[in-house]
Write a protein that holds these residues in place. Structure first.
Motif, PDB file in Angstrom:
ATOM      1  N   LEU A 121       0.816  -1.222   0.000  1.00 41.63           N
ATOM      2  CA  LEU A 121       0.000   0.000   0.000  1.00 41.63           C
ATOM      3  C   LEU A 121       0.845   1.266   0.000  1.00 41.63           C
ATOM      4  O   LEU A 121       0.379   2.331   0.376  1.00 41.63           O
ATOM      5  N   LEU A 122       2.084   1.143  -0.429  1.00 42.33           N
ATOM      6  CA  LEU A 122       2.977   2.299  -0.501  1.00 42.33           C
ATOM      7  C   LEU A 122       2.682   3.128  -1.748  1.00 42.33           C
ATOM      8  O   LEU A 122       2.157   2.601  -2.730  1.00 42.33           O
ATOM      9  N   PRO A 123       2.965   4.434  -1.736  1.00 33.70           N
ATOM     10  CA  PRO A 123       3.573   5.189  -0.647  1.00 33.70           C
ATOM     11  C   PRO A 123       2.573   5.537   0.446  1.00 33.70           C
ATOM     12  O   PRO A 123       1.418   5.827   0.180  1.00 33.70           O
ATOM     13  N   LEU A 124       3.052   5.532   1.664  1.00 34.30           N
ATOM     14  CA  LEU A 124       2.212   5.819   2.820  1.00 34.30           C
ATOM     15  C   LEU A 124       1.940   7.310   2.967  1.00 34.30           C
ATOM     16  O   LEU A 124       0.855   7.724   3.358  1.00 34.30           O
ATOM     17  N   GLY A 125       2.959   8.129   2.685  1.00 38.04           N
ATOM     18  CA  GLY A 125       2.787   9.571   2.802  1.00 38.04           C
ATOM     19  C   GLY A 125       2.805  10.076   4.231  1.00 38.04           C
ATOM     20  O   GLY A 125       2.359  11.194   4.504  1.00 38.04           O
ATOM     21  N   VAL A 126       3.305   9.266   5.151  1.00 41.84           N
ATOM     22  CA  VAL A 126       3.384   9.608   6.567  1.00 41.84           C
ATOM     23  C   VAL A 126       4.795   9.266   7.044  1.00 41.84           C
ATOM     24  O   VAL A 126       5.324   8.205   6.684  1.00 41.84           O
ATOM     25  N   PRO A 127       5.433  10.117   7.846  1.00 45.78           N
ATOM     26  CA  PRO A 127       6.768   9.781   8.357  1.00 45.78           C
ATOM     27  C   PRO A 127       6.742   8.491   9.179  1.00 45.78           C
ATOM     28  O   PRO A 127       5.900   8.324  10.058  1.00 45.78           O
ATOM     29  N   VAL A 128       7.663   7.591   8.891  1.00 48.11           N
ATOM     30  CA  VAL A 128       7.734   6.296   9.566  1.00 48.11           C
ATOM     31  C   VAL A 128       9.125   6.103  10.156  1.00 48.11           C
ATOM     32  O   VAL A 128      10.132   6.353   9.486  1.00 48.11           O
ATOM     33  N   THR A 129       9.164   5.661  11.416  1.00 54.72           N
ATOM     34  CA  THR A 129      10.409   5.228  12.038  1.00 54.72           C
ATOM     35  C   THR A 129      10.306   3.736  12.323  1.00 54.72           C
ATOM     36  O   THR A 129       9.320   3.281  12.914  1.00 54.72           O
ATOM     37  N   LEU A 130      11.302   2.995  11.893  1.00 58.12           N
ATOM     38  CA  LEU A 130      11.364   1.558  12.118  1.00 58.12           C
ATOM     39  C   LEU A 130      12.475   1.291  13.132  1.00 58.12           C
ATOM     40  O   LEU A 130      13.648   1.544  12.846  1.00 58.12           O
ATOM     41  N   LEU A 131      12.115   0.800  14.310  1.00 63.30           N
ATOM     42  CA  LEU A 131      13.096   0.401  15.308  1.00 63.30           C
ATOM     43  C   LEU A 131      13.123  -1.125  15.352  1.00 63.30           C
ATOM     44  O   LEU A 131      12.068  -1.762  15.478  1.00 63.30           O
ATOM     45  N   ARG A 187      11.967   3.465  -2.223  1.00 69.97           N
ATOM     46  CA  ARG A 187      11.732   3.428  -3.674  1.00 69.97           C
ATOM     47  C   ARG A 187      10.411   4.096  -4.032  1.00 69.97           C
ATOM     48  O   ARG A 187      10.266   4.655  -5.125  1.00 69.97           O
ATOM     49  N   ALA A 188       9.444   4.036  -3.099  1.00 68.35           N
ATOM     50  CA  ALA A 188       8.144   4.667  -3.332  1.00 68.35           C
ATOM     51  C   ALA A 188       8.150   6.152  -2.983  1.00 68.35           C
ATOM     52  O   ALA A 188       7.138   6.832  -3.176  1.00 68.35           O
ATOM     53  N   GLY A 189       9.270   6.648  -2.450  1.00 66.27           N
ATOM     54  CA  GLY A 189       9.369   8.064  -2.113  1.00 66.27           C
ATOM     55  C   GLY A 189       8.845   8.421  -0.745  1.00 66.27           C
ATOM     56  O   GLY A 189       8.571   9.590  -0.469  1.00 66.27           O
ATOM     57  N   ASP A 190       8.715   7.430   0.135  1.00 67.87           N
ATOM     58  CA  ASP A 190       8.202   7.672   1.486  1.00 67.87           C
ATOM     59  C   ASP A 190       9.309   8.122   2.433  1.00 67.87           C
ATOM     60  O   ASP A 190      10.438   7.632   2.345  1.00 67.87           O
ATOM     61  N   PRO A 191       8.960   9.038   3.372  1.00 69.77           N
ATOM     62  CA  PRO A 191       9.923   9.398   4.415  1.00 69.77           C
ATOM     63  C   PRO A 191      10.005   8.296   5.465  1.00 69.77           C
ATOM     64  O   PRO A 191       9.048   8.042   6.198  1.00 69.77           O
ATOM     65  N   VAL A 192      11.111   7.574   5.523  1.00 73.12           N
ATOM     66  CA  VAL A 192      11.248   6.458   6.450  1.00 73.12           C
ATOM     67  C   VAL A 192      12.638   6.492   7.070  1.00 73.12           C
ATOM     68  O   VAL A 192      13.622   6.842   6.406  1.00 73.12           O
TER      69      VAL A 192
END
Length: 275
Positions: free
Chosen positions: A206-216, A238-243
């Motif tokens: 379902l990307l791009p999410l368009g929401v900042p994501v932090t993965l810990l 690759r989808a241009g999401d802020p992660v």
């Protein structure tokens, strides 16, 4: 690691960091599991950020929200308003496909009304999920990407998502057989048997999410390998999401929800200001 080992670790966490009961428990639906615990900042000051903490347990009824109480209490002590939802899970009536997704969808749509009724008027909402809860947090933030005919589709989005050792890709969770077939149990089949369900339920689809994501993610995680977050981060970029991916050396799966572990400052940093 076996289910019994998980139980021991979770019990140890609760014993080391016992938490008082929540300030409120509210309903978001008529079912016994459609409830959400609310905790207010311990200093009594109004919170500008609401943290919605979604528990894991491979979507199974054997694991409920109780094991996240120490983390929820610590977040409230740090100045955040905290909502910890329960939801129907595999093994409980109506859990799995589609009930689990119905519950998360209904919860997020009713959250503003529920929190405002208890005096919580946060300016920001951050979804935080651990393990299977990480999947649900990412999915809840991605519902604007669902087809127009989907009953789960919404234009609502959180301000950010923090995934703690999250099952960020259901396709990978299925292929890697995480939780001994947990993803197939959730969706009623593997990715080859019910691809249309994976297309609707998998945040990686379902990307791009368009929401900042932090993965810990912990480097020593044996339940959900850190490669899961690496793969999702690559897809999102690759989808241009802020992660942002933070891999914690030496950290295992449950350390990420232990407020006494070295993961705690990284979580606070990902959440931003509480007040």
């Amino acid at each position: 690691m076996s289910a019994s080992d998980d139980d021991v670790l979770l019990q140890s966490l609760q014993e080391r960091s016992p938490a008082p009961p929540p300030d409120y428990t509210a309903r978001y639906g008529p079912g016994p599991e459609q409830i959400v615990d609310l905790r207010l900042p311990q200093d009594g000051a109004p919170a500008s950020t609401l943290v919605v903490l979604v528990h894991g347990g491979f979507w199974r009824a054997a694991y409920d929200r109780a094991h996240t109480a120490p983390l929820a209490d610590a977040l409230a002590r740090a100045g955040f308003a905290v909502a910890v939802p329960e939801y129907r899970r595999v093994g409980s009536p109506g859990g799995g496909w589609p009930g689990t997704f119905d519950d998360i969808s209904i919860l997020t749509e009713s959250l503003h009304m529920i929190t405002a009724a208890r005096g919580i008027r946060a300016k920001r909402t951050v979804l935080v999920g651990h393990s299977a809860g990480g999947h649900l947090a990412l999915w809840a933030a991605a519902r604007h990407r669902l087809p127009p005919g989907s009953t789960w589709r919404t234009e609502w989005r959180p301000d950010a998502v923090v995934s703690l050792a999250g099952c960020a890709s259901l396709a990978l969770s299925d292929v890697w057989n995480l939780g001994r077939g947990a993803t197939a149990s959730l969706l009623g089949g593997n990715v080859d048997a019910v691809p249309e369900r994976y297309a609707l339920a998998d945040p990686g689809a379902l990307l791009p999410l368009g929401v900042p994501v932090t993965l810990l993610h912990g480097s020593e995680d044996e339940e959900v390998p850190a490669a899961m977050s690496r793969e999702y981060a690559a897809l999102a970029e690759r989808a241009g999401d802020p992660v942002r991916l933070v891999e914690l050396l030496g950290m295992e799966h449950f350390g990420l929800i232990d407020p006494g572990s070295s993961a705690w400052p990284y979580l606070l940093d990902a959440l931003g200001d509480a007040g």
